[in-house]
Design a protein around this motif. Structure first.
Motif, PDB file in Angstrom:
ATOM      1  N   THR A   1       0.864  -1.202  -0.152  1.00 27.08           N
ATOM      2  CA  THR A   1       0.070   0.036  -0.079  1.00 27.08           C
ATOM      3  C   THR A   1       0.779   1.033   0.171  1.00 27.08           C
ATOM      4  O   THR A   1       2.016   1.174   0.381  1.00 27.08           O
ATOM      5  CB  THR A   1      -0.922  -0.206   1.079  1.00 27.08           C
ATOM      6  OG1 THR A   1      -1.724   0.842   1.256  1.00 27.08           O
ATOM      7  CG2 THR A   1      -0.170   0.295   2.573  1.00 27.08           C
TER       8      THR A   1
ATOM      9  N   TYR B   1      -9.809  -3.414  -0.670  1.00 30.69           N
ATOM     10  CA  TYR B   1      -9.317  -1.820  -0.787  1.00 30.69           C
ATOM     11  C   TYR B   1     -10.434  -1.206  -1.502  1.00 30.69           C
ATOM     12  O   TYR B   1     -10.909  -1.674  -2.273  1.00 30.69           O
ATOM     13  CB  TYR B   1      -8.180  -1.802  -1.554  1.00 30.69           C
ATOM     14  CG  TYR B   1      -7.337  -0.448  -1.179  1.00 30.69           C
ATOM     15  CD1 TYR B   1      -6.630  -0.172  -0.351  1.00 30.69           C
ATOM     16  CD2 TYR B   1      -7.642   0.677  -2.128  1.00 30.69           C
ATOM     17  CE1 TYR B   1      -5.799   0.985  -0.213  1.00 30.69           C
ATOM     18  CE2 TYR B   1      -7.124   1.957  -2.077  1.00 30.69           C
ATOM     19  CZ  TYR B   1      -6.173   1.997  -1.109  1.00 30.69           C
ATOM     20  OH  TYR B   1      -5.586   3.293  -0.831  1.00 30.69           O
TER      21      TYR B   1
ATOM     22  N   SER C   1      -9.145  -9.468  -3.984  1.00 32.58           N
ATOM     23  CA  SER C   1      -8.484 -10.246  -4.667  1.00 32.58           C
ATOM     24  C   SER C   1      -8.899 -11.735  -4.368  1.00 32.58           C
ATOM     25  O   SER C   1      -9.522 -12.011  -3.157  1.00 32.58           O
ATOM     26  CB  SER C   1      -7.010 -10.422  -4.295  1.00 32.58           C
ATOM     27  OG  SER C   1      -6.197  -9.262  -4.612  1.00 32.58           O
TER      28      SER C   1
ATOM     29  N   VAL D   1      -7.306  -9.537  -9.457  1.00 29.49           N
ATOM     30  CA  VAL D   1      -8.346  -8.588  -8.475  1.00 29.49           C
ATOM     31  C   VAL D   1      -9.397  -8.287  -9.534  1.00 29.49           C
ATOM     32  O   VAL D   1      -9.377  -8.266 -10.587  1.00 29.49           O
ATOM     33  CB  VAL D   1      -7.596  -7.179  -8.370  1.00 29.49           C
ATOM     34  CG1 VAL D   1      -8.278  -6.080  -7.698  1.00 29.49           C
ATOM     35  CG2 VAL D   1      -6.180  -7.413  -7.603  1.00 29.49           C
TER      36      VAL D   1
ATOM     37  N   HIS E   1      -3.794  -8.243  -4.517  1.00 31.67           N
ATOM     38  CA  HIS E   1      -3.648  -7.340  -3.152  1.00 31.67           C
ATOM     39  C   HIS E   1      -3.300  -6.022  -3.490  1.00 31.67           C
ATOM     40  O   HIS E   1      -2.080  -5.853  -3.260  1.00 31.67           O
ATOM     41  CB  HIS E   1      -2.780  -7.943  -2.182  1.00 31.67           C
ATOM     42  CG  HIS E   1      -3.003  -7.950  -0.854  1.00 31.67           C
ATOM     43  ND1 HIS E   1      -3.682  -8.599   0.275  1.00 31.67           N
ATOM     44  CD2 HIS E   1      -3.207  -6.456  -0.163  1.00 31.67           C
ATOM     45  CE1 HIS E   1      -3.831  -7.828   1.177  1.00 31.67           C
ATOM     46  NE2 HIS E   1      -3.502  -6.720   0.988  1.00 31.67           N
ATOM     47  N   ASN E   2      -4.187  -5.102  -3.981  1.00 26.60           N
ATOM     48  CA  ASN E   2      -3.765  -3.980  -4.187  1.00 26.60           C
ATOM     49  C   ASN E   2      -4.107  -2.887  -3.397  1.00 26.60           C
ATOM     50  O   ASN E   2      -4.780  -2.753  -2.395  1.00 26.60           O
ATOM     51  CB  ASN E   2      -4.524  -3.698  -5.772  1.00 26.60           C
ATOM     52  CG  ASN E   2      -6.317  -3.419  -5.364  1.00 26.60           C
ATOM     53  OD1 ASN E   2      -6.787  -4.415  -5.146  1.00 26.60           O
ATOM     54  ND2 ASN E   2      -6.577  -2.143  -5.504  1.00 26.60           N
TER      55      ASN E   2
ATOM     56  N   LEU F   1      -2.372   1.628  -9.977  1.00 30.47           N
ATOM     57  CA  LEU F   1      -2.671   0.230  -9.161  1.00 30.47           C
ATOM     58  C   LEU F   1      -1.103  -0.221  -8.494  1.00 30.47           C
ATOM     59  O   LEU F   1      -0.421  -0.201  -9.435  1.00 30.47           O
ATOM     60  CB  LEU F   1      -3.475  -0.672  -9.799  1.00 30.47           C
ATOM     61  CG  LEU F   1      -4.000  -1.834  -8.973  1.00 30.47           C
ATOM     62  CD1 LEU F   1      -5.387  -1.313  -8.442  1.00 30.47           C
ATOM     63  CD2 LEU F   1      -4.272  -3.192  -9.707  1.00 30.47           C
ATOM     64  N   VAL F   2      -1.180  -0.258  -7.167  1.00 36.70           N
ATOM     65  CA  VAL F   2       0.069  -0.875  -6.675  1.00 36.70           C
ATOM     66  C   VAL F   2      -0.346  -2.367  -6.280  1.00 36.70           C
ATOM     67  O   VAL F   2      -1.306  -2.230  -5.639  1.00 36.70           O
ATOM     68  CB  VAL F   2       0.476   0.170  -5.656  1.00 36.70           C
ATOM     69  CG1 VAL F   2      -0.585   0.357  -4.631  1.00 36.70           C
ATOM     70  CG2 VAL F   2       1.832  -0.524  -4.961  1.00 36.70           C
ATOM     71  N   TYR F   3       0.397  -3.239  -6.687  1.00 39.76           N
ATOM     72  CA  TYR F   3       0.141  -4.511  -6.237  1.00 39.76           C
ATOM     73  C   TYR F   3       1.143  -5.288  -6.259  1.00 39.76           C
ATOM     74  O   TYR F   3       2.288  -5.005  -6.805  1.00 39.76           O
ATOM     75  CB  TYR F   3      -0.995  -4.964  -7.174  1.00 39.76           C
ATOM     76  CG  TYR F   3      -0.522  -4.988  -8.589  1.00 39.76           C
ATOM     77  CD1 TYR F   3      -0.382  -6.266  -9.219  1.00 39.76           C
ATOM     78  CD2 TYR F   3      -0.805  -4.013  -9.460  1.00 39.76           C
ATOM     79  CE1 TYR F   3       0.167  -6.281 -10.628  1.00 39.76           C
ATOM     80  CE2 TYR F   3      -0.176  -3.898 -10.935  1.00 39.76           C
ATOM     81  CZ  TYR F   3       0.032  -4.883 -11.430  1.00 39.76           C
ATOM     82  OH  TYR F   3       0.264  -5.110 -12.656  1.00 39.76           O
ATOM     83  N   HIS F   4       1.092  -6.742  -5.920  1.00 39.93           N
ATOM     84  CA  HIS F   4       2.197  -7.543  -6.000  1.00 39.93           C
ATOM     85  C   HIS F   4       1.998  -8.507  -7.226  1.00 39.93           C
ATOM     86  O   HIS F   4       0.657  -8.966  -7.474  1.00 39.93           O
ATOM     87  CB  HIS F   4       2.484  -8.402  -4.625  1.00 39.93           C
ATOM     88  CG  HIS F   4       1.425  -9.477  -4.141  1.00 39.93           C
ATOM     89  ND1 HIS F   4       0.897  -9.374  -3.171  1.00 39.93           N
ATOM     90  CD2 HIS F   4       1.179 -10.562  -4.948  1.00 39.93           C
ATOM     91  CE1 HIS F   4       0.381 -10.272  -2.931  1.00 39.93           C
ATOM     92  NE2 HIS F   4       0.251 -10.784  -4.047  1.00 39.93           N
TER      93      HIS F   4
ATOM     94  N   VAL G   1      -6.731  -2.260 -15.262  1.00 36.69           N
ATOM     95  CA  VAL G   1      -5.405  -2.061 -15.164  1.00 36.69           C
ATOM     96  C   VAL G   1      -5.077  -1.834 -17.007  1.00 36.69           C
ATOM     97  O   VAL G   1      -5.386  -2.732 -17.814  1.00 36.69           O
ATOM     98  CB  VAL G   1      -4.440  -2.790 -14.746  1.00 36.69           C
ATOM     99  CG1 VAL G   1      -3.043  -2.875 -15.219  1.00 36.69           C
ATOM    100  CG2 VAL G   1      -4.705  -2.683 -13.301  1.00 36.69           C
TER     101      VAL G   1
END
Length: 723
Positions: A46, A224, A237, A251, A294-295, A307-310, A344
């Protein structure tokens, strides 16, 4: 009004010079993963912009580097531009809170700026509530700065919750939201127990009421929530986060007019329905990245969302040994809004090539004194403080102007953009917008909103339309928003006005939105079909024949059998035919009545791309506990064992259309993309699994996973198309 401003000495002083920092050129391009400089894995990320003007990222407490071997206690990274990050220490360095059991891990942080302090929420994997090692809770810590020092709160925000079926519900993955009425909420939960939302106390540190279920158990985790336009959007997710080379984490989203839900997907299906809804936001596309999930959401200075995510590199899925800690670095990609839904890169999915960097630098931070501030303003404590109006040149055309503001009681302060003025009026309790020649607009500020602490005000002007948004530290969308149609354009200037404290001022060209999702490849012409109107066409062959299968009534009728293909069981039947050379699409229409709500693990039927019992991709309608889902599962051999994971997509119905779209990728790798539909016309595009070049996957049908209760899968046809 604006003519009067033009005549003041304040404007003249403001026009003397333009500091480079205020109108900095965009940063260079970037290539994922953005966590590469400081970490091999940085899961569940995050991001927040601190009051110091820098960006801070927080992740789950795994080791950061291969070979490190020691878990972190919420690692922190810092960046000036959102793409170049450096490790900034761990958050939870002191003694554990009294309720935390020795050896507990800290997962999935969410950091917010609330009423003048930073609040970090996180999952605690083991507490003193019981001897059970999975009595999860949501903890919190507070700090004066985003880098700390963090003080853990002595009691959990959400305590461990016993499950009705035994053990403890999955009280993990927190995400905070301040709603439009000023009420604070916390979303949390996972597969055992689902995702819930609970109202928080005004300070954000205590749950203050009973939770409300907003996403069904056994489907979603990693919530989120952001407010965008008239809706709250719940990102979540699904599938297994951590199945190594078979990870299909992705997601999806639903939206609601209320922060409490219910949340519905683009097809109008609820996220709490047994046939679970969810509109895809990001899923793997066939490049190196799998398990994208998991964003968080972050907005750059131009107004563009990211979007920030893994995700997991499919060629390097583990941090160290096989089947150990999954290597999940942090990725960043543009988040577009098409037809009211977030996706995205307009549907292109995770990027692994150079991308245009966010407009994340150039805000005036007042870390040092500036010479262009007029009389009445001074730099104090790292921000500007005073009264009056300060204007600066701004880029011509569509514009976004923002600043962090603290407004004393009884005063007003805000921004000036061209001929428009936006004010936080504490005396009147309103956010107001005025412009020459336009009818003024405004909205009430929530009661109890402490505007004596920092809040962000952003004003976007696109053509003849102005939008003003007031947020807490730029997070989760506006608490208050006001729109004004046809404001006067005025000269290309921007600045701040009123009485109070000002920081992080920026004026940037407004981002150019992408409003149309990319189109998938055309299905092409029909080259082969079996409509099951008589005996099956030549070319079919069996793996483990099932004598119960019949062709009658224009359908292939397959009683769902008790076998399976995952792991070492390899007992299920598969009906196959050779796939054509080159690119092609296989489609079937499946009727499978799995009921709703009851447990039928894991009855399923659908299409399969099959290269072997331990090397297949299976697109099925499937019962997973009390849910009904569409899963695109993949089993492949890895390090001497079969690895299995799945992607979920779309919403199933009693009759569901399924497609596998095969394309030859780089080096003649086989790419299989999943699609589903509930009407045969509108298709949901899912994720991609790959087979290596040289593999010879066949195409076919399967129906297995459990014979009780008895149910028959009915296939109307198998059709193959080619471009």
């Amino acid at each position: 009004m604006f003519r009067a401003l033009l005549m003041t000495p304040v404007l003249a002083a403001g026009l003397l010079s333009v500091p480079a920092a205020a109108v900095a050129a965009p940063a260079a391009a970037f290539t994922n993963p953005v966590s590469r400089p400081f970490a091999d894995t940085f899961a569940d990320p995050t991001v927040i912009r601190g009051q110091d003007g820098l960006w801070y990222a927080y992740g789950t407490g795994d080791p950061l580097r291969s070979g490190e071997g020691t878990a972190h206690r919420i690692p922190i990274a810092r960046s000036s531009d959102l793409v170049n990050w450096a490790y900034a220490g761990d958050a939870l360095t002191g003694a554990a809170a009294p309720y935390v059991a020795p050896g507990a891990s800290y997962w999935a942080p969410d950091v917010r700026y609330l009423d003048g302090r930073y609040v970090m929420y996180y999952a605690v994997t083991d507490t003193t509530a019981s001897a059970d090692g999975s009595d999860f809770a949501i903890g919190a810590a507070v700090a004066p700065t985003p880098a700390g020092p963090w003080t853990q709160q002595p009691a959990p925000v959400v305590a461990p919750r016993p499950g009705g079926g035994g053990g403890y519900l999955s009280t993990i993955d927190p995400a905070q939201l301040t709603a439009a009425d000023g009420t604070r909420y916390l979303y949390f939960g996972s597969y055992y127990g689902g995702i819930s939302v609970v109202r928080l106390s005004p300070d954000g540190l205590t749950a203050a009421g009973a939770p409300t279920l907003v996403a069904l158990d056994n489907k979603y985790e990693g919530a989120y929530v952001v407010r965008h336009g008239a809706y709250y959007y719940l990102f979540a997710s699904s599938a297994n986060c951590c199945a190594g080379p078979a990870t299909g984490y992705s997601v999806s989203v639903g939206r609601s007019a209320s922060a409490l839900g219910p949340f519905y997907d683009a097809e109008g299906v609820s996220l709490t329905a047994s046939q679970v809804g969810g509109t895809p936001v990001v899923t793997q596309n066939g490049n190196r990245w799998i398990g994208a999930g998991h964003n968080g959401v972050v907005t750059d200075l131009s107004g563009q969302d990211y979007l920030v995510y893994h995700a997991i590199d499919r060629d390097l899925p583990y941090l160290d040994e096989a089947y150990g800690i999954n290597r999940r670095p942090m990725l960043l990609d543009r988040l577009d809004w098409t037809a009211g839904w977030p996706v995205v890169r307009a549907g292109a999915g995770p990027s692994d090539t150079p991308q245009a960097a966010p407009a994340a630098t150039g805000a005036q931070t007042f870390a040092q004194p500036v010479r262009w501030l007029p009389a009445g303003w001074r730099v104090s404590g790292g921000h500007a403080t005073g009264s009056g109006t300060v204007l600066r040149p701004a880029p011509a055309g569509d514009l976004r102007v923002e600043a962090d503001l603290r407004v004393p009681a009884g005063s007003s302060a805000g921004l000036v953009v061209g001929a428009s003025r936006v004010l936080i009026d504490r005396a009147a309790g309103r956010l107001t917008v005025s412009s020459a020649g336009a009818r003024p607009a405004g909205a009430a500020l929530p009661a109890g909103l402490d505007l004596g602490t920092w809040h962000n005000l952003a004003v976007s002007v696109r053509g003849r339309h102005l939008v003003a948004e007031l947020t807490e530290a730029r997070q989760s969308g506006p608490i208050v928003s006001v729109e004004l149609t046809a404001p006067a354009a005025g000269p290309p200037v921007a600045g701040f006005t009123g009485r109070g404290d000002v920081d992080n001022v920026s004026a940037r060209s407004l981002f150019r939105p992408v409003t149309r999702a990319i189109a998938g490849p055309a299905t092409g012409r029909l080259v082969w079909s079996d409509e099951f109107t008589g005996a099956p066409r030549a070319g079919w062959s069996w793996v483990r024949p099932d004598a119960a299968v019949t062709v009658a009534g224009g359908k292939l009728n397959w009683p769902v059998e008790a076998g399976d293909l995952t792991g070492t069981s390899n007992s299920a039947s598969v009906l196959l035919r050779d796939a054509p050379a080159g690119d092609w699409t296989a489609e079937t229409r499946l009727t499978l009545d799995l009921g709703t709500d009851d447990v039928r693990n894991y009855q399923q039927a659908g299409l399969i791309a099959y290269a072997g019992d331990d090397d297949f991709a299976r697109l099925d309608v499937v019962s997973i506990w009390n849910t009904r889902q569409i899963e695109f599962g993949r089993e492949l051999p890895y390090a001497g064992s079969p690895a299995y994971g799945g992607i979920t997509l779309g919403t199933p119905a009693t009759t569901t259309w399924l497609r596998l779209v095969h394309r030859l990728g780089p080096g003649r790798e086989h790419l299989f993309r999943s699609e589903s539909s509930t009407d045969g016309r509108t298709w949901t595009v899912g994720g991609v699994w790959t087979f290596p070049a040289g593999a010879r996957p066949r195409i076919g049908l399967a129906a297995h996973g459990g014979a009780t209760p008895a149910v028959t899968a009915r296939f109307d046809y198998l059709r193959i198309y080619q471009p």
